[in-house]
Scaffold this active site. Sequence first.
Site, PDB file in Angstrom:
ATOM      1  N   LEU A  65       1.107  -1.339  -0.136  1.00 29.71           N
ATOM      2  CA  LEU A  65       0.418  -0.071  -0.067  1.00 29.71           C
ATOM      3  C   LEU A  65       1.233   1.065   0.165  1.00 29.71           C
ATOM      4  CD1 LEU A  65      -2.769  -1.189   2.155  1.00 29.71           C
ATOM      5  CD2 LEU A  65      -3.609  -0.450   0.132  1.00 29.71           C
ATOM      6  N   ARG A  66       2.242   1.105   0.224  1.00 34.71           N
ATOM      7  CA  ARG A  66       3.141   2.382  -0.159  1.00 34.71           C
ATOM      8  C   ARG A  66       3.035   3.551   1.130  1.00 34.71           C
ATOM      9  NH1 ARG A  66       6.505  -0.709  -2.986  1.00 34.71           N
ATOM     10  NH2 ARG A  66       6.471  -1.537  -4.731  1.00 34.71           N
ATOM     11  N   ASN A  96       7.695  -2.521   4.068  1.00 37.27           N
ATOM     12  CA  ASN A  96       8.570  -1.649   3.573  1.00 37.27           C
ATOM     13  C   ASN A  96       7.742  -0.836   2.814  1.00 37.27           C
ATOM     14  OD1 ASN A  96       6.741  -3.752   0.775  1.00 37.27           O
ATOM     15  ND2 ASN A  96       8.612  -3.097  -0.544  1.00 37.27           N
ATOM     16  N   HIS A 181       9.671 -13.385   1.502  1.00 39.12           N
ATOM     17  CA  HIS A 181      10.622 -13.021  -0.094  1.00 39.12           C
ATOM     18  C   HIS A 181      11.840 -14.244  -0.753  1.00 39.12           C
ATOM     19  CE1 HIS A 181      10.986 -10.640  -3.602  1.00 39.12           C
ATOM     20  NE2 HIS A 181      12.536 -10.749  -3.373  1.00 39.12           N
ATOM     21  N   HIS A 234       4.655 -15.166  -3.450  1.00 39.78           N
ATOM     22  CA  HIS A 234       5.260 -15.249  -5.229  1.00 39.78           C
ATOM     23  C   HIS A 234       6.125 -16.181  -5.659  1.00 39.78           C
ATOM     24  CE1 HIS A 234       8.186 -12.536  -3.428  1.00 39.78           C
ATOM     25  NE2 HIS A 234       7.412 -11.732  -3.144  1.00 39.78           N
ATOM     26  N   ASN A 280       9.617  -8.577  -9.727  1.00 45.28           N
ATOM     27  CA  ASN A 280      10.621 -10.006  -8.751  1.00 45.28           C
ATOM     28  C   ASN A 280       9.217 -10.336  -7.979  1.00 45.28           C
ATOM     29  OD1 ASN A 280      11.856 -10.422  -6.037  1.00 45.28           O
ATOM     30  ND2 ASN A 280      12.626  -8.565  -5.820  1.00 45.28           N
ATOM     31  N   ASP A 307       0.714  -9.269  -5.172  1.00 41.83           N
ATOM     32  CA  ASP A 307       1.443  -8.491  -5.004  1.00 41.83           C
ATOM     33  C   ASP A 307       1.828  -7.804  -5.692  1.00 41.83           C
ATOM     34  OD1 ASP A 307       4.345  -8.081  -4.091  1.00 41.83           O
ATOM     35  OD2 ASP A 307       5.692  -9.337  -5.897  1.00 41.83           O
ATOM     36  N   HIS A 311       4.149   1.396  -9.027  1.00 41.29           N
ATOM     37  CA  HIS A 311       4.845   3.176  -8.915  1.00 41.29           C
ATOM     38  C   HIS A 311       4.615   3.539 -10.165  1.00 41.29           C
ATOM     39  CE1 HIS A 311       7.779  -0.054  -7.508  1.00 41.29           C
ATOM     40  NE2 HIS A 311       7.841  -0.939  -7.766  1.00 41.29           N
TER      41      HIS A 311
END
Length: 427
Positions: A65-66, A96, A181, A234, A280, A307, A311
């Site tokens: 969700l940034r 992150n 990950h 993933h 990724n 995932d 951006h």
Amino acid sequence: MSATIIRKGRIIDPANKRDEVADLVIVDGQIAGKSEIRSQKSEIEEIDAGGLIVAPGFIDMHVHLREPGFGHKETIESGARAAAAGGFTTIVCMPNTSPVADTPSTIAWIKERAAAAACVNVLPTGAISKNISGKELGPIGSLAQAGVVAITDDGHCIQNNELMRRAVEYARMVGVPVLDHCQDYNLVGNGVAHEGYWSTLLGLPGWPAAGEEAIVMRNVLLAELCDHHIHCQHLTTAGSVRLLREALARGVKISGEVCPHHIALTDEAIQNFDTNYKMNPPLRAQADVDALLDGIADETLSILCSDHAPHANFEKEVEFDVAPFGIIGLETELGLFLDLLVNKHRKIDIVRLIEMYTVEPARLLKIDAGTLGVGVAADVTLIDPDLEWAVKVENFESESRNSPFEGWKLKGRAVRTIVGGKTAWKL
């Protein structure tokens, strides 16, 4: 008092082994029995679900969700809208961010922001290591008390096996799963594309399948050693599926998830250097796609997710080597999985697909969701399995537009998303 009746839909509730055409009753935000509707004096809303599937609210347990820190890519509010538009009533956000979600205060901020702005349920995860640097464990006990549903350094991978072991042991003590990950940095190096024909032809640094598989094996060994659940995020390679299958046969507490782009596309898609195909882990070869499909069919891979990695356009409009990894996925994943898994390849039926979006993530995260049992929160996803539609990224609810699926024609999508008895989105 409020009441809603969803009429004549095909109710598929794997948690309660229910699959029938019937009415679903919602009273005061909870699933209710038919008898409760008779005592209602207020006006009753009716929703015609003829020809639709009525499922427990879908859960996506891998979403970026940034926020905080990267609101130009996505916010909790816009990400929640995108989730509702995709048919999801609960999303699990990765840590992150900036600041990293590695302290109880940041977790509290995310929960408060979600309560104020999100139209779906937002569940935070906490970082395994401080500042997701992989050097020192974060306050796992305090994060659990603050309400995280799992710990992960997603976007990064702890390379120190001893540190990872201690993280798994602490996670076992406080009762949260570990999500990982899987990326061995020494093997992957500066790889940006699957190491194979296309990376060689295009002159791009290769990312070998072994770079994922080495960490999957590490996680199998640690899950066995620590007797605690590790979930591999993933997964993309045939080797990862094989390792997981063998471990599950031995009863190891391990699981894996798959994203739609890793079965919809192969590394051939990168030949035009379009950065919307850079993710990724990377797109793999057809043999890996086939193995993922088989892993879904035999339940080696138990969870579906997006995932979702937004951006801004200016970040993706650079050379392939330096562009950020990731694509958005909340608004396309259900349509892609329905089209590919149920309609095209026929690897699973619609009941199993719903189970992979409800029962499986709810069980792993130990959350009270993914069911239409009487008395639970009325989180419901209505799906039209026969609706044919085309992906139009410009109409997305997400703040970002980095999707490789523009113009794709799909069959099946969510048409209404109900959270806590209230419609959060409808087509």
